[in-house]
Each structure stands twice: as structure tokens, then as C-alpha cells.
Design a protein around this motif. Structure first.
Motif, PDB file in Angstrom:
ATOM      1  N   GLY A 187      33.326  34.989  45.323  1.00 37.63           N
ATOM      2  CA  GLY A 187      33.811  35.561  46.571  1.00 37.63           C
ATOM      3  C   GLY A 187      34.202  34.494  47.583  1.00 37.63           C
ATOM      4  N   ILE A 188      35.443  34.611  48.096  1.00 38.51           N
ATOM      5  CA  ILE A 188      35.965  33.691  49.110  1.00 38.51           C
ATOM      6  C   ILE A 188      36.678  34.528  50.181  1.00 38.51           C
ATOM      7  N   PRO A 189      36.429  34.309  51.462  1.00 38.97           N
ATOM      8  CA  PRO A 189      35.640  33.207  52.043  1.00 38.97           C
ATOM      9  C   PRO A 189      34.146  33.478  52.146  1.00 38.97           C
ATOM     10  N   LYS A 190      33.731  34.744  52.075  1.00 46.12           N
ATOM     11  CA  LYS A 190      32.312  35.070  52.230  1.00 46.12           C
ATOM     12  C   LYS A 190      31.685  35.221  50.855  1.00 46.12           C
ATOM     13  N   MET A 191      30.858  34.264  50.510  1.00 48.61           N
ATOM     14  CA  MET A 191      30.275  34.234  49.175  1.00 48.61           C
ATOM     15  C   MET A 191      29.460  35.500  48.907  1.00 48.61           C
ATOM     16  N   PHE A 192      29.637  36.048  47.731  1.00 56.71           N
ATOM     17  CA  PHE A 192      28.981  37.254  47.217  1.00 56.71           C
ATOM     18  C   PHE A 192      29.533  38.556  47.815  1.00 56.71           C
ATOM     19  N   HIS A 193      30.338  38.482  48.856  1.00 57.66           N
ATOM     20  CA  HIS A 193      30.825  39.679  49.523  1.00 57.66           C
ATOM     21  C   HIS A 193      32.338  39.877  49.390  1.00 57.66           C
ATOM     22  N   SER A 194      33.108  38.803  49.543  1.00 58.25           N
ATOM     23  CA  SER A 194      34.561  38.936  49.673  1.00 58.25           C
ATOM     24  C   SER A 194      35.209  39.457  48.402  1.00 58.25           C
ATOM     25  N   SER A 195      36.252  40.240  48.612  1.00 57.08           N
ATOM     26  CA  SER A 195      37.014  40.813  47.505  1.00 57.08           C
ATOM     27  C   SER A 195      38.241  39.960  47.214  1.00 57.08           C
ATOM     28  N   TYR A 196      38.750  40.078  45.996  1.00 59.53           N
ATOM     29  CA  TYR A 196      39.995  39.408  45.606  1.00 59.53           C
ATOM     30  C   TYR A 196      41.125  40.432  45.627  1.00 59.53           C
ATOM     31  N   SER A 197      42.265  40.022  46.172  1.00 58.37           N
ATOM     32  CA  SER A 197      43.407  40.925  46.298  1.00 58.37           C
ATOM     33  C   SER A 197      44.086  41.125  44.952  1.00 58.37           C
ATOM     34  N   THR A 198      44.931  42.127  44.870  1.00 63.36           N
ATOM     35  CA  THR A 198      45.693  42.363  43.634  1.00 63.36           C
ATOM     36  C   THR A 198      46.545  41.152  43.290  1.00 63.36           C
ATOM     37  N   ASP A 199      47.145  40.520  44.284  1.00 61.12           N
ATOM     38  CA  ASP A 199      47.950  39.315  44.023  1.00 61.12           C
ATOM     39  C   ASP A 199      47.088  38.192  43.450  1.00 61.12           C
ATOM     40  N   GLU A 200      45.891  38.023  44.000  1.00 62.81           N
ATOM     41  CA  GLU A 200      44.990  36.988  43.491  1.00 62.81           C
ATOM     42  C   GLU A 200      44.573  37.292  42.056  1.00 62.81           C
ATOM     43  N   LEU A 201      44.278  38.548  41.786  1.00 65.47           N
ATOM     44  CA  LEU A 201      43.864  38.934  40.436  1.00 65.47           C
ATOM     45  C   LEU A 201      45.022  38.791  39.443  1.00 65.47           C
ATOM     46  N   THR A 202      46.225  39.076  39.892  1.00 66.87           N
ATOM     47  CA  THR A 202      47.398  38.895  39.025  1.00 66.87           C
ATOM     48  C   THR A 202      47.555  37.432  38.645  1.00 66.87           C
ATOM     49  N   ASP A 203      47.349  36.557  39.612  1.00 67.47           N
ATOM     50  CA  ASP A 203      47.429  35.122  39.344  1.00 67.47           C
ATOM     51  C   ASP A 203      46.311  34.689  38.393  1.00 67.47           C
ATOM     52  N   ILE A 204      45.124  35.206  38.617  1.00 65.40           N
ATOM     53  CA  ILE A 204      43.993  34.922  37.726  1.00 65.40           C
ATOM     54  C   ILE A 204      44.312  35.375  36.304  1.00 65.40           C
ATOM     55  N   SER A 223      28.547  43.671  47.664  1.00 68.82           N
ATOM     56  CA  SER A 223      29.330  44.784  48.205  1.00 68.82           C
ATOM     57  C   SER A 223      29.927  45.503  47.007  1.00 68.82           C
ATOM     58  N   GLU A 224      30.871  46.399  47.266  1.00 67.49           N
ATOM     59  CA  GLU A 224      31.546  47.076  46.155  1.00 67.49           C
ATOM     60  C   GLU A 224      32.628  46.205  45.531  1.00 67.49           C
ATOM     61  N   ALA A 225      32.885  45.009  46.109  1.00 69.22           N
ATOM     62  CA  ALA A 225      34.012  44.171  45.686  1.00 69.22           C
ATOM     63  C   ALA A 225      33.948  43.798  44.214  1.00 69.22           C
ATOM     64  N   GLY A 226      32.774  43.379  43.735  1.00 70.87           N
ATOM     65  CA  GLY A 226      32.672  42.862  42.373  1.00 70.87           C
ATOM     66  C   GLY A 226      33.099  43.857  41.320  1.00 70.87           C
ATOM     67  N   ILE A 227      32.611  45.082  41.422  1.00 72.15           N
ATOM     68  CA  ILE A 227      32.936  46.068  40.391  1.00 72.15           C
ATOM     69  C   ILE A 227      34.396  46.483  40.470  1.00 72.15           C
TER      70      ILE A 227
END
Length: 238
Positions: A187-204, A223-227
């Protein structure tokens, strides 16, 4: 063959995931079974906090589906307290419990070192000397000094995987030339909490489109971000 790379989470017992993943009326004792209906791997972090027993791992083995894989985190007593010093027997016991408990469902063995654990030649040698190479060993560092060619070359020579991390204070290189592709998203910028955007996941996803075997785990589970991130990346990776 994208399915060579398994996607999952570093936690499953999470009340934040009710409604967004777990059905509202599903009892918490059924959460792991429900998780296993959607994912083929789980990063077991409980062993970091408490040294596991054979019975514990046998129970996890029995309640997970066929072909399911667990990656197991090494106890902090080894990585954070002793920092590999004078713990050969302890580590051998851990390896043995993992092998006999998880059997064919054992994926990788994850060593995560603390931020204070800076690179030195001596520390690099101690890692190489103590590992059991019958296992798929993955090393996650939290100090940037380990991002160097000497470490990478030594790991490749010894069949060790350098863990790729998405972490607020570390390089985000996704390494694809080690025995496994192993990525942890904190999670960036807030470790364990922040979500990754669709654009970020597409790049991943473009970086894990490979025939190489590996594991991708989302550890942004406060948070719910991880799942939600894991589900979205898994849909992309079909």
C-alpha cells in the motif's frame, strides 16, 4: 500461461471485507473456505508472530482445497530478534514443520528482515550459508541498501528469490529474473491501507505476464483495499 503466477492476499480474516467480498450473513468461520473459492494461494503471516506447530499446519493443509499453495513467513525470532545469528537449529525446525505440515501445498518460504537490517557482505554471506536450498526461499528487505548488483548476482547464483515490493519507502522494481516472481503490495502512500488504481494494476499486470512461476500477494489489508485489488488483478490475469 499467466496462471503460473498465483494471486492472493496476506490476510483473510477481515471484517472490512464483509459486503465487499464476504456475504453479510456468512459466519466468520466460513471465511477461509469462501476465500479459497476465489484464490489459489494464501500468504501465511501468523507464523511470523508465533512459531508454528506441525498440528497447526496440518490443519491448514486439511481445510484447504487440492492444488492450493501456502507461502509461509519465517518467525520474527529468526529474522528480527536473532537476525539469523545462532539459529540454525531453530530455522531447521521451521523448515521441517513447513515441509511435513504443508507437504505438496507448500509454496515459498518468506524471510522478511527489519528496516534496520542494512546491507553488509557479512550479512549477505550469513543468508546464503543458513538457507536450506530444498525450499523456495524468498527474501524481503526493508532497507534500500540491499538493492544492489552484488546481492542480486549472489541470489541468482544460489537460487534465491529477491522479493519485489510496493512499499512507501523502497524502490518498486518488479524483478523477473529470479527463480520465482514474488511481489508483495503493502500500500502506497499509506502502508497497509492504500488502494491501487486500475491503471496501476494494469501496469502491474503487464509486468507479470510471464510463463515464470510466482506469487503476488496484497498486504494492504487494513481496509477493503487488499481484497478488491487482488480480485481486480486476478480478473486481469486470466
Amino acid at each position: 500461461m499467466k496462471n503460473q503466477v498465483l494471486i492472493g492476499c496476506s490476510s483473510y480474516y477481515n471484517s472490512f471485507w464483509k459486503k465487499v467480498f464476504y456475504p453479510q450473513t456468512l459466519p466468520s468461520k466460513e471465511w477461509f473456505n469462501f476465500y479459497c473459492q476465489h484464490f489459489d494461494t494464501y500468504e501465511f503471516n501468523g507464523s511470523f508472530y508465533k512459531f508454528p506447530t506441525l498440528k497447526i499446519f496440518q490443519n491448514w493443509y486439511d481445510k484447504s482445497p487440492d492444488f492450493f499453495l501456502f507461502s509461509i513467513k519465517v518467525p520474527k525470532e529468526i529474522t528480527h530478534i536473532k537476525k539469523l545469528q545462532d539459529c540454525e537449529n531453530l530455522l531447521n525446525d521451521f523448515y521441517t514443520i513447513c515441509k511435513n505440515g504443508m507437504k505438496d501445498k507448500l509454496g515459498a518460504i518468506l524471510f522478511q528482515f527489519p528496516p534496520s537490517y542494512a546491507f553488509s557482505k557479512e550479512k549477505l554471506n550469513s543468508i546464503i550459508d543458513i538457507l536450506n536450498y530444498d525450499f523456495q526461499n524468498v527474501i524481503e528487505f526493508r532497507h534500500e541498501s540491499w538493492w544492489n548488483v552484488e546481492v542480486w548476482n549472489s541470489f541468482k547464483e544460489n537460487n534465491i528469490t529477491f522479493c519485489s515490493v510496493s512499499h512507501p519507502n523502497l524502490p518498486q522494481t518488479i524483478f523477473k529474473d529470479f527463480p520465482l516472481l514474488y511481489i508483495r503490495f503493502h500500500g502506497i502512500p499509506k502502508m497497509f491501507h492504500s488502494s491501487y488504481s486500475t491503471d496501476e494494476l494494469t501496469d502491474i499486470n503487464s509486468n507479470i505476464d510471464s510463463t515464470k512461476k510466482g506469487f503476488v500477494y496484497f498486504n494492504n489489508t487494513a481496509s477493503e483495499a487488499g481484497i478488491l485489488n487482488a480480485l481486480e488483478l486476478k480478473r486481469m490475469n486470466v
